[in-house]
Write a protein that holds these residues in place. Structure first.
Motif, PDB file in Angstrom:
ATOM      1  N   GLY A   1       0.817  -1.218   0.000  1.00 44.84           N
ATOM      2  CA  GLY A   1       0.000   0.000   0.000  1.00 44.84           C
ATOM      3  C   GLY A   1       0.844   1.258   0.000  1.00 44.84           C
ATOM      4  N   ALA A   2       1.885   1.270   0.834  1.00 43.15           N
ATOM      5  CA  ALA A   2       2.770   2.428   0.887  1.00 43.15           C
ATOM      6  C   ALA A   2       3.475   2.643  -0.451  1.00 43.15           C
ATOM      7  N   LEU A   3       3.955   1.556  -1.047  1.00 42.11           N
ATOM      8  CA  LEU A   3       4.621   1.657  -2.343  1.00 42.11           C
ATOM      9  C   LEU A   3       3.672   2.158  -3.418  1.00 42.11           C
ATOM     10  N   CYS A   4       2.427   1.669  -3.394  1.00 47.73           N
ATOM     11  CA  CYS A   4       1.442   2.072  -4.392  1.00 47.73           C
ATOM     12  C   CYS A   4       1.172   3.573  -4.340  1.00 47.73           C
ATOM     13  N   VAL A   5       0.935   4.106  -3.144  1.00 50.12           N
ATOM     14  CA  VAL A   5       0.627   5.536  -3.017  1.00 50.12           C
ATOM     15  C   VAL A   5       1.828   6.375  -3.426  1.00 50.12           C
ATOM     16  N   TRP A   6       3.040   5.933  -3.076  1.00 48.07           N
ATOM     17  CA  TRP A   6       4.238   6.667  -3.483  1.00 48.07           C
ATOM     18  C   TRP A   6       4.336   6.717  -5.002  1.00 48.07           C
ATOM     19  N   LEU A   7       4.037   5.598  -5.660  1.00 48.41           N
ATOM     20  CA  LEU A   7       4.100   5.545  -7.124  1.00 48.41           C
ATOM     21  C   LEU A   7       3.039   6.440  -7.760  1.00 48.41           C
ATOM     22  N   VAL A   8       1.843   6.498  -7.152  1.00 47.34           N
ATOM     23  CA  VAL A   8       0.795   7.390  -7.664  1.00 47.34           C
ATOM     24  C   VAL A   8       1.251   8.835  -7.553  1.00 47.34           C
ATOM     25  N   ALA A   9       1.816   9.185  -6.395  1.00 45.86           N
ATOM     26  CA  ALA A   9       2.274  10.558  -6.179  1.00 45.86           C
ATOM     27  C   ALA A   9       3.340  10.947  -7.200  1.00 45.86           C
ATOM     28  N   ARG A  10       4.137   9.953  -7.627  1.00 46.74           N
ATOM     29  CA  ARG A  10       5.173  10.207  -8.626  1.00 46.74           C
ATOM     30  C   ARG A  10       4.668  10.017 -10.048  1.00 46.74           C
ATOM     31  N   ARG A  11       3.372   9.745 -10.188  1.00 46.16           N
ATOM     32  CA  ARG A  11       2.724   9.545 -11.473  1.00 46.16           C
ATOM     33  C   ARG A  11       3.351   8.397 -12.259  1.00 46.16           C
ATOM     34  N   ARG A  12       3.703   7.314 -11.573  1.00 51.86           N
ATOM     35  CA  ARG A  12       4.297   6.144 -12.206  1.00 51.86           C
ATOM     36  C   ARG A  12       3.203   5.110 -12.490  1.00 51.86           C
ATOM     37  N   THR A  13       3.146   4.642 -13.711  1.00 56.43           N
ATOM     38  CA  THR A  13       2.128   3.680 -14.121  1.00 56.43           C
ATOM     39  C   THR A  13       2.229   2.372 -13.329  1.00 56.43           C
ATOM     40  N   ALA A  14       3.402   2.073 -12.793  1.00 57.22           N
ATOM     41  CA  ALA A  14       3.593   0.841 -12.024  1.00 57.22           C
ATOM     42  C   ALA A  14       2.716   0.799 -10.784  1.00 57.22           C
ATOM     43  N   ASN A  15       2.115   1.942 -10.399  1.00 54.03           N
ATOM     44  CA  ASN A  15       1.242   1.942  -9.221  1.00 54.03           C
ATOM     45  C   ASN A  15       0.068   0.983  -9.399  1.00 54.03           C
ATOM     46  N   TRP A  16      -0.366   0.761 -10.638  1.00 53.73           N
ATOM     47  CA  TRP A  16      -1.567  -0.055 -10.851  1.00 53.73           C
ATOM     48  C   TRP A  16      -1.341  -1.527 -10.539  1.00 53.73           C
ATOM     49  N   PRO A  17      -0.310  -2.198 -11.074  1.00 57.19           N
ATOM     50  CA  PRO A  17      -0.110  -3.599 -10.686  1.00 57.19           C
ATOM     51  C   PRO A  17       0.219  -3.766  -9.207  1.00 57.19           C
ATOM     52  N   VAL A  18       0.989  -2.829  -8.650  1.00 57.60           N
ATOM     53  CA  VAL A  18       1.285  -2.896  -7.214  1.00 57.60           C
ATOM     54  C   VAL A  18      -0.006  -2.733  -6.414  1.00 57.60           C
ATOM     55  N   GLY A  19      -0.874  -1.842  -6.878  1.00 59.23           N
ATOM     56  CA  GLY A  19      -2.149  -1.629  -6.204  1.00 59.23           C
ATOM     57  C   GLY A  19      -3.037  -2.857  -6.237  1.00 59.23           C
ATOM     58  N   ILE A  20      -3.013  -3.596  -7.339  1.00 61.63           N
ATOM     59  CA  ILE A  20      -3.812  -4.816  -7.441  1.00 61.63           C
ATOM     60  C   ILE A  20      -3.342  -5.840  -6.404  1.00 61.63           C
ATOM     61  N   ALA A  21      -2.027  -5.978  -6.242  1.00 60.67           N
ATOM     62  CA  ALA A  21      -1.494  -6.881  -5.218  1.00 60.67           C
ATOM     63  C   ALA A  21      -1.948  -6.433  -3.835  1.00 60.67           C
TER      64      ALA A  21
END
Length: 216
Positions: A33-53
């Motif tokens: 969860g922490a990694l996902c939000v950080w990736l969203v804040a950085r506008r990184r598309t990788a937030n989506w697969p991490v978010g699914i996990a």
């Protein structure tokens, strides 16, 4: 071997916080969860697969805690993540280079607020009458706010960060009340990351120069 046998190790306690056992499910949910939000804040598309996990871990965690609306919400999040993944990479249409940050329109606010209010009421009644939930209204409210925020995140609407902050303000004491202290702490961190994301997206929207060394 049954599904319960496969999932059993994730439910084993690793340590205790305030005399409450914390298992692998909550720890993995915390980290992803922490990694996902950080990736969203950085506008990184990788937030989506991490978010699914992260959603999959939280399905297990919230079901165990009796937060049924939040558990069901994770399934909706997975579907929205697929949609958001596509819109971020295609800009909502074939041939687009990406989706720009924009403000939520008045029309979007109208139907978002209406859907949020109706959804909160309907879920509260459902949880109160059909489950053993001890927090039907708060479970329903956080569910509605999270869905509204996720829609905005999928479309890169600036105000989605404010909706996430509003949801987190409720999530923190709610999870602490249910004994999910590590998850409650995670959502305190989410609020901080939301502030970072809000600032970054505002800068992108206004066209302000990024600080030296910052990346997209």
């Amino acid at each position: 071997m049954s599904l319960a046998d496969v999932l059993a190790p994730l439910q084993q306690p690793l340590f205790t916080v305030l005399d409450t056992p914390v298992g692998w499910t909550e720890v993995l949910g915390f980290g992803s969860g922490a990694l996902c939000v950080w990736l969203v804040a950085r506008r990184r598309t990788a937030n989506w697969p991490v978010g699914i996990a992260n959603n999959l871990f939280f399905v297990l965690l919230f079901t165990q805690a009796g937060l049924y609306a939040d558990a069901g919400l994770q399934i909706v999040f997975i579907a929205l993540a697929v949609y958001g993944w596509w819109t971020w990479t295609h800009g909502g249409g074939p041939g687009s280079d990406g989706l720009p940050v924009r403000r939520t329109t008045r029309t979007e606010w109208t139907w978002l607020l209406t859907a949020g209010a109706v959804g909160t009421l309907a879920l509260t009644l459902l949880l109160d009458r059909a489950t053993d939930s001890t927090v039907p209204f708060w479970d329903a409210l956080t569910t509605a706010l999270s869905l509204m925020a996720t829609y905005g995140q999928c479309r890169k609407r600036l105000e989605s960060w404010w909706l996430w902050i509003a949801a987190d303000v409720v999530y923190v004491p709610l999870y602490a009340y249910k004994g999910l202290y590590l998850t409650s702490l995670l959502y305190v961190g989410f609020m901080m990351l939301c502030a970072v994301g809000l600032r970054g997206w505002t800068r992108d929207l206004t066209g302000s120069p990024r600080p030296a060394g910052a990346t997209a």
